[in-house]
Design a protein around this motif. Structure first.
Motif, short mmCIF file in Angstrom:
data_model
loop_
_atom_site.label_atom_id
_atom_site.label_comp_id
_atom_site.label_asym_id
_atom_site.label_seq_id
_atom_site.Cartn_x
_atom_site.Cartn_y
_atom_site.Cartn_z
N THR A 182 38.08 41.12 40.77
CA THR A 182 39.17 40.19 40.52
C THR A 182 40.49 40.76 41.04
N LEU A 183 40.76 42.02 40.68
CA LEU A 183 42.00 42.65 41.14
C LEU A 183 42.02 42.77 42.66
N ALA A 184 40.85 43.12 43.22
CA ALA A 184 40.78 43.27 44.68
C ALA A 184 41.15 41.95 45.35
N ALA A 185 40.60 40.87 44.85
CA ALA A 185 40.87 39.56 45.45
C ALA A 185 42.33 39.17 45.24
N GLN A 186 42.85 39.45 44.05
CA GLN A 186 44.25 39.09 43.76
C GLN A 186 45.22 39.87 44.64
N ARG A 187 44.90 41.15 44.86
CA ARG A 187 45.80 41.95 45.72
C ARG A 187 45.80 41.46 47.16
N LEU A 188 44.76 40.72 47.52
CA LEU A 188 44.70 40.13 48.86
C LEU A 188 45.24 38.70 48.83
N SER A 189 45.79 38.29 47.68
CA SER A 189 46.40 36.97 47.49
C SER A 189 45.39 35.82 47.48
N ALA A 190 44.12 36.12 47.26
CA ALA A 190 43.13 35.05 47.15
C ALA A 190 43.19 34.46 45.75
N ASP A 191 42.72 33.24 45.60
CA ASP A 191 42.56 32.67 44.26
C ASP A 191 41.20 33.08 43.73
N VAL A 192 41.14 33.44 42.46
CA VAL A 192 39.89 33.95 41.89
C VAL A 192 39.47 33.10 40.70
N VAL A 193 38.20 32.76 40.67
CA VAL A 193 37.65 32.02 39.53
C VAL A 193 36.47 32.83 38.98
N ASP A 194 36.36 32.84 37.67
CA ASP A 194 35.22 33.52 37.05
C ASP A 194 34.21 32.49 36.60
N PHE A 195 32.95 32.78 36.88
CA PHE A 195 31.87 31.95 36.35
C PHE A 195 30.95 32.87 35.59
N ASN A 196 30.81 32.59 34.31
CA ASN A 196 29.96 33.46 33.49
C ASN A 196 28.61 32.79 33.29
N SER B 26 47.89 49.65 46.89
CA SER B 26 47.87 49.80 45.44
C SER B 26 48.92 50.78 44.92
N THR B 27 49.51 51.53 45.83
CA THR B 27 50.54 52.48 45.39
C THR B 27 51.93 51.87 45.50
N ARG B 28 52.03 50.67 46.11
CA ARG B 28 53.34 50.04 46.24
C ARG B 28 53.77 49.44 44.90
N LEU C 16 37.25 58.73 37.40
CA LEU C 16 38.35 57.77 37.48
C LEU C 16 38.76 57.49 38.93
N GLU C 17 38.61 58.51 39.79
CA GLU C 17 38.88 58.26 41.20
C GLU C 17 37.89 57.26 41.79
N GLN C 18 36.64 57.31 41.27
CA GLN C 18 35.66 56.31 41.71
C GLN C 18 36.19 54.91 41.43
N VAL C 19 36.75 54.75 40.23
CA VAL C 19 37.23 53.42 39.83
C VAL C 19 38.38 52.98 40.74
N THR C 20 39.31 53.89 41.00
CA THR C 20 40.45 53.56 41.86
C THR C 20 39.98 53.23 43.28
N ASN C 21 39.09 54.06 43.80
CA ASN C 21 38.58 53.82 45.14
C ASN C 21 37.77 52.53 45.22
N THR D 150 39.40 50.44 56.69
CA THR D 150 40.08 49.30 56.09
C THR D 150 40.46 49.63 54.64
N ALA D 151 39.51 50.23 53.92
CA ALA D 151 39.75 50.54 52.50
C ALA D 151 40.91 51.53 52.35
N ARG D 152 40.99 52.50 53.27
CA ARG D 152 42.07 53.49 53.18
C ARG D 152 43.43 52.82 53.32
N SER D 153 43.51 51.88 54.25
CA SER D 153 44.81 51.23 54.39
C SER D 153 45.12 50.34 53.20
N PHE D 154 44.08 49.76 52.60
CA PHE D 154 44.30 48.94 51.40
C PHE D 154 44.65 49.79 50.19
#
Lengths: 430, 346
Positions: free
Chosen positions: B103-117, B72-74, B324-329, B64-68
């Motif tokens: 946050t970015l992961a959720a946004q790329r899936l079109s979910a709404d994201v809220v932060d609670f600190n 990120s390259t689009r 940095l590849e860790q971060v991208t992956n 699943t991650a590979r297809s996602f």
């Protein structure tokens, strides 16, 4: 005072070794006679066929939370929970807020205990003022007001000098000192037993040495001034070896274990379920087995429920933040009878001795015996009917228990305190 | 034997299914592994640790991650896979990269994201985790991404609330998405970790990353060695099949992968090692040590890096570093975790 005849029960008295189907007569608050007895006029006959007739259970470490945490337990609800569990006498620990460290507060606990009409409530006074481990409390005054033992309970006395002085001082009061064994420095923020499970869960741990070092120290202190000392909540095999050696050498040391340390090992904490958080922590299977072996051999003198009622706000939290301990008075006998006696891991007489005769002796209070002339503190358990432990029916205010839903045998049916039937057919007398 | 006052286990309820737009989610076609397919290896509503995941589950998540990752390259880095769903980042510890990554992961899936600190919000008023979470979930949140200092907090929560729970780090216990992205990165670079020798170096005792990495690598047949001073490396872990070494120099020549952990100066204050300088001398990765390592050794670090302490800048920025590849992956792995726990299929 009414007269009663308990008919046809299995009467087991660990002190005399009696174990037979017979009758027991209660008169004037005391046991009048035991044997094949014909009913007399003017006495109430209670059918005890199929019931185990045992000395009322005695608990040397119970937390009643009043004053300070009445939402978790009161003296009244705790004394009644004890009764519902088959206990006729409990020692109330002084770790309340404020702590029971003076005459007036001892008198308060005693008075509330008498009003509760549950098990007898014996106040234990704090060993040091404010349970701060520094200055001796006014043990003499508390003794006069009715304190039967002295302990700082969950604060193990850290300074060896303080404990030594306390043991000396208390030796004139004919009241035992109870202590936990725990080196605070080694314990740190630990909360589960040291080993693979702690290392996999990432939880701070408490090594066996935390306890064993203090067992050794406390035994030496007691021995050095030839006084007796009771060690509570022993949890490791090595601690028991230490105690056994001390006993063999003639040191007047006794010890007790809790039902949860007998029943569970550390595997339980893998669930992160806060109901399995205790101090000391659950130990290895080897340790658990050693506790049972200690009960068989007599190295372990007593079992204490360590009843620690907790409110939802302090217990229904992440394991890391949850308060330790669990309610236990109403589950001890059923769980241990089913887990130890029915499985033939422990003879019934040994279980009863550890739950009645031994703690009564350690606390130097009456009870623990079924013999003519003894106070009629008696518990009748139904050991033939299986029932499901349901916290919703607890008399205790606390619903916290690791035993919810367990199918066990040994529910208390009738409990007499001083000849008075305070529990009848499993129900508290109105 | 369930403890009192507990809600029914959420896994006993039917899976809520996110909106899946045909072909739009990942471009992968339905077939084996389609929703409702009993053979579909991923059935969890929560991601709590790596230790309990099977190899099949992890492989499915990686697929699943590979297809996602391709998304990120689009130029338009977004798919409607979780449209209409709400994800809350419930963070009780400071974090920059993990939170941004989720946050970015959720946004790329079109979910709404809220932060609670949790450090600045009502926690200070004494509200418990359970109360806070129930309140937030009552606002219609579907997924809670939880970072919390108490080991086991995500499991505790998952057994008491309706929402999906993803563990973003719980004390020293687990950080599953980090463990998974580390494994993902190594497999990506080396093809496989089977029989590869992987050293995890540093404060193993207090590291949730180490506890997730070791399970991930073990599950895929790697040989794992934990390296650090005895005060920071629990030797009991040998019982699960890892090696323990107190000398980086000894293991250095034979390892294929070096995973370095962040060392916290707080541990020195606790007296667990004498000084950062000594730590660096014994366990820090520098150019000199790199010369004694295998030429193709792969260097990982979960970040943030203490440059000059556990790793020198020239190694961190050097050709063998996959940091940095860790971060991208990580982004792709987190998209997959959010998607699969929500009930999506690959």
């Amino acid at each position: 005072m009414s007269r009663y005849l308990l008919q046809g029960g299995r009467v087991v008295d660990p002190a005399s070794g009696r174990d037979e189907i017979c009758d027991l007569r209660i008169e004037g608050g005391a046991i009048a006679e035991i044997g094949r007895l014909a009913p007399r006029g003017g006495e109430e006959t209670i059918a005890a066929r199929g019931l185990l007739v045992a000395p009322g259970l005695v608990d040397l470490c119970v937390h009643l939370r009043e004053p300070g945490f009445e939402e978790a337990e009161t003296i009244r609800s705790g004394a009644q929970a004890a009764l519902a569990g088959g206990f006729t006498a409990i020692a109330a620990m002084p770790d309340t807020v404020p702590p029971i460290d003076n005459e007036a507060s001892v008198a308060y606990v005693r008075m509330k205990g008498e009003e509760a009409r549950g098990a007898r409530v014996y106040p234990a006074g704090a060993l040091t003022r404010g349970r701060a481990g520094q200055h001796l409390s006014e043990m003499g005054g508390m003794r006069r007001a009715g304190a039967i033992a002295f302990t700082d309970e969950d604060e193990a006395v850290h300074g060896a000098d303080v404990l030594l002085r306390a043991l000396r001082y208390a030796s004139m009061l004919n009241a035992p000192i109870l202590t936990r064994c725990e080196d605070k420095g080694l314990r740190g923020r630990g909360m589960v037993s040291t080993g693979l499970i702690a290392d996999l869960l990432g939880l701070p741990s408490i090594g066996a040495g935390t306890e064993e070092i203090m067992v050794e120290r406390n035994v030496r202190l007691a021995h050095s001034i030839r006084t007796d000392l009771h060690l509570m909540h022993i949890s490791t095999a090595e601690s028991l070896r230490e105690v056994a050696q001390a006993k063999a050498a003639g040191v007047a040391v006794t010890c007790s274990v809790t039902p949860h340390h007998i029943t569970f090992n550390e595997e339980k904490v893998k669930s992160f379920d806060p109901v399995y958080k205790y101090f000391p922590p659950l130990r290895s299977e080897l340790d658990r087995k050693a506790l049972i072996e200690g009960l068989r051999s007599g190295t372990v003198d007593a079992i204490s429920s360590a009843h620690s009622p907790r409110g939802d706000a302090e217990k229904n939290l992440e394991f890391f933040h949850a308060a330790p301990g669990t309610g236990a008075l109403e589950t001890v006998f059923g769980v241990l009878y089913s887990r130890l006696v029915l499985t033939e891991e422990l003879p019934l007489a040994r279980l009863l001795a550890a739950l009645s005769l031994a703690p009564a002796r350690i606390l130097r209070v009456p009870g623990g015996r079924l013999a003519a002339g003894e106070p009629a503190d008696i518990a009748c358990f139904d050991v033939s009917t299986e029932y499901s432990i349901d916290p919703a029916h607890f008399a205790s205010r606390s619903r916290v228990t690791p035993f919810a839903g367990w199918q066990v045998r040994g529910r208390a049916q009738h409990v007499f305190v001083g000849g008075e039937p305070r529990l009848r057919d499993g129900k508290l007398a109105p | 034997m369930t403890p009192p006052s507990r809600e029914p286990h959420p896994d006993s309820r039917p899976n809520p299914r996110p909106e899946v737009v045909a072909g739009a989610a990942t471009g992968a076609s339905a077939g084996a592994g389609a929703p409702g397919d009993e053979r579909r290896p991923w059935r969890r509503r929560h991601l709590l640790d790596v230790a309990s995941l099977s190899r099949e589950e992890i492989e499915f998540l990686f697929e699943t991650a590979r297809s996602f990752r391709e998304v990120s390259t689009r130029s338009v880095k977004k798919v409607p896979a979780l449209r209409g769903r709400v994800v809350v980042n419930l963070f009780y510890e400071p974090s920059t990269r993990t939170r941004i990554s989720f946050t970015l992961a959720a946004q790329r899936l079109s979910a709404d994201v809220v932060d609670f600190n949790g450090e600045t919000s009502s926690v200070k008023k004494g509200e418990t985790l359970l109360d806070t979470a129930r309140n937030i979930i009552a606002m219609g949140v579907d997924t809670v991404v939880l970072r919390h200092p108490a080991p086991g907090a995500p499991q505790f929560l998952s057994e008491r609330v309706q929402a999906c729970v993803i563990n973003a780090g719980d004390g020293a216990h687990a950080h599953p998405t980090q463990g998974l992205l580390d494994l993902f990165t190594v497999i990506d670079k080396l093809g496989s970790v089977e029989n590869k020798r992987i050293a995890i170096v540093g404060d193993i005792r207090h590291s949730r990353v180490a506890r997730s990495d070791m399970w991930a690598f073990l599950r895929f047949g790697a040989k794992v060695v934990l390296v650090g001073p005895p005060t920071l490396v629990p030797s009991s872990l040998r019982d699960i099949g890892v090696d323990v070494s107190y000398s980086l120099d000894e293991v250095l020549p034979e390892v294929d992968v070096l995973c370095l952990l962040r060392i916290q100066s707080e541990r020195q204050e606790q007296g667990l090692f004498p000084s950062l300088e000594e730590y660096s001398r014994l366990f820090g990765l520098n150019s000199e040590r790199m010369r004694r390592a295998r030429p193709d050794v792969l260097v990982l670090h979960p970040g943030p890096i203490n440059r000059g302490i556990e790793i020198t800048p020239e190694v961190a920025d050097g050709p063998r570093s996959a940091i940095l590849e860790q971060v991208t992956n990580g982004l792709a792995v987190r998209m997959a975790a959010l998607y699969l726990t929500a009930g999506g299929d690959a």
